[in-house]
Design an enzyme around this catalytic site. Structure first.
Site, short mmCIF file in Angstrom:
data_model
loop_
_atom_site.label_atom_id
_atom_site.label_comp_id
_atom_site.label_asym_id
_atom_site.label_seq_id
_atom_site.Cartn_x
_atom_site.Cartn_y
_atom_site.Cartn_z
N GLY A 76 -7.86 -9.18 1.44
CA GLY A 76 -6.59 -9.63 1.98
C GLY A 76 -6.31 -11.10 1.76
CE LYS B 146 -19.58 -12.68 10.66
NZ LYS B 146 -19.45 -11.42 11.41
N GLY C 177 -12.37 -4.18 1.12
CA GLY C 177 -13.72 -3.68 1.41
C GLY C 177 -14.17 -2.66 0.38
NE ARG D 160 -4.38 -1.34 1.83
CZ ARG D 160 -5.34 -1.53 2.71
NH1 ARG D 160 -5.14 -1.30 3.99
NH2 ARG D 160 -6.53 -1.97 2.32
C1 3PG Z 1 -8.72 -1.56 4.88
O1 3PG Z 1 -7.71 -2.08 5.36
O2 3PG Z 1 -9.63 -2.22 4.33
C2 3PG Z 1 -8.82 -0.06 4.85
O3 3PG Z 1 -7.63 0.52 5.24
C3 3PG Z 1 -9.98 0.39 5.69
O4 3PG Z 1 -9.77 0.08 7.04
P1 3PG Z 1 -11.01 -0.06 8.02
O5 3PG Z 1 -11.76 -1.31 7.61
O6 3PG Z 1 -10.44 -0.14 9.40
O7 3PG Z 1 -11.89 1.16 7.83
#
Ligand code: 3PG
Length: 394
Positions: free
Chosen positions: A349, A197, A372, A35
């Site tokens: 991930g 989930k 996400g 990142r």
């Molecule tokens: C992630 O790792 O998906 C982003 O950096 C967002 O982090 P968060 O889910 O803690 O908002």
């Protein structure tokens, strides 16, 4: 939305929001700096044009507390190894001391600010906090694709308090790739969704039913769909309160003529810690056993669908892939996606880790830096952070 390339940057101060939420080990060593590297094109572009750059990010979820284990200092140190310019570090992200450092920063230099989430106002999308973040900045640039699904102060509210707000190269690249999935994808389009989930994936499945030809389901979430059909899933993880929704999604897929694949055989064991497993191909899943990976017949079917696809979107593992006895399904999907000549986009991930484990990460068209965020983009075709940049232009 405006691009960083549209800004006249000479002698200007830029607040650059990045997603440096990188994995750290217990000694605070960075386990993967992808990142940080992903933001370098934008950072380099800004510095080459003489901008003074204030780099801001969140790290982890300190929930408004100043916890040393969530400090961005190790990240600033890594950044200083990756770019030729010196990298300053401010102990906070707002306040007089920070502003003094910002004002004193010479052109073409970088100041990394401390974790935005040390302030609860960040996640509350607080306007005053947002205003303080950019008091000394002319422009705001968002290159934090991984955080664009969060309507937080440094992502959303902040755009109201600068002269111009633009997307960085990473955000542009991510959005361009994801648009090729959600807007008129080349057919056949196969979406592969896994993970524990169903509840995390409902909006994305809903939208994919309108777009995809094939939806391949793996991971524990498959068993909520089986439970919805009245099948006995043994001790498999099932979200009982989501079975009605799962049944509705199955009906929607059928009406839309989408091929909705669930595992046809299952790797089962007593628990994810077990070192022996067996494959079963029919229900019920024996009492005391749980499904922990897709079986070999499912792998064959999924591989064929993937081979025929021209567009592939993958998010989520097929099983408990961290444990060897339950890794085959996810490994096979990683290899199949990598072996395809289709446009392939992978987010999340675990799926990304599976690609690296198989050594095939270079064979994917685009690995998203936001698990996400990419999922939410495919679900809603926009994100709060993208929306805020677009609004600024109106
Ligand atoms: C992630 O790792 O998906 C982003 O950096 C967002 O982090 P968060 O889910 O803690 O908002």
């Amino acid at each position: 939305m405006l691009s960083v390339q549209d800004l006249d940057l000479a002698d200007k101060a830029v607040f650059l929001r990045v997603d440096f939420n990188v994995p750290l080990d217990e000694r605070r060593n960075i386990r993967n700096d992808a990142r940080i590297r992903a933001a370098l094109p934008t950072l380099g572009y800004l510095l080459d044009r003489g901008a003074r750059v204030f780099v801001a990010s969140h790290l982890g979820r300190p929930k408004g507390r100043r916890l040393p284990e969530f400090s961005l200092k190790p990240v600033a140190d890594r950044l200083s190894e990756l770019i030729p310019q010196p990298v300053g570090f401010a102990l906070d992200c707002i306040g007089e001391d920070v502003e003094r450092m910002e004002v004193a920063l010479p052109p073409a230099q970088v100041l990394v600010l401390e974790n935005l989430r040390f302030h609860a106002q960040e996640e509350a999308n607080d306007a005053e906090f947002a205003r303080s973040l950019v008091r000394r900045a002319d422009f705001y640039v968002n290159d934090a694709f991984g955080a664009c699904h969060r309507a937080h102060a440094s992502v959303e509210a902040v755009t109201r308090f600068v002269k111009a707000a633009a997307a960085g190269f990473l955000v542009e690249k991510e959005v361009d790739y994801l648009n090729r999935v959600v807007r008129d994808p080349e057919k056949p389009f196969a979406a592969i969704l896994g993970g524990a989930k169903v509840s995390d994936k409902i909006p994305v499945i809903r939208n994919l039913i309108r777009k995809a030809d094939d939806i391949l389901i793996g991971g524990a979430m498959a068993y909520t769909f089986f439970a919805a059909q009245g099948l006995d899933t043994g001790r498999s993880l099932v979200e009982r309160e989501k079975t009605d929704l799962a049944a509705e999604l199955l009906r929607q897929a059928e009406t839309a003529g989408v091929n909705f694949y669930l595992p046809q055989d299952h790797v089962v064991a007593e628990s994810a810690e077990a070192d022996a497993a067996e494959v079963i191909s029919s229900f019920p899943i024996p009492a005391g056993r749980m499904a922990l990976d897709i079986g070999p017949a499912t792998v064959d079917t999924y591989r064929k669908v993937i081979q025929h696809a021209r567009t592939i979107f993958w998010n989520g593992p097929m099983g408990v892939f961290e444990a060897d006895p339950f890794a085959s399904g996810t490994d096979a999907v990683a290899l199949a996606v990598a072996g395809s000549t289709a446009l392939s986009i992978v987010g999340g991930g675990d799926s990304v880790a599976a690609l690296y484990k198989a050594g095939v990460q270079d064979k994917i068209s685009h690995i998203s830096t936001g698990g996400g965020a990419s999922l939410e983009y495919v679900a809603n075709e926009t994100l709060p952070g993208i929306q805020a940049l677009a609004e600024k232009l109106k």
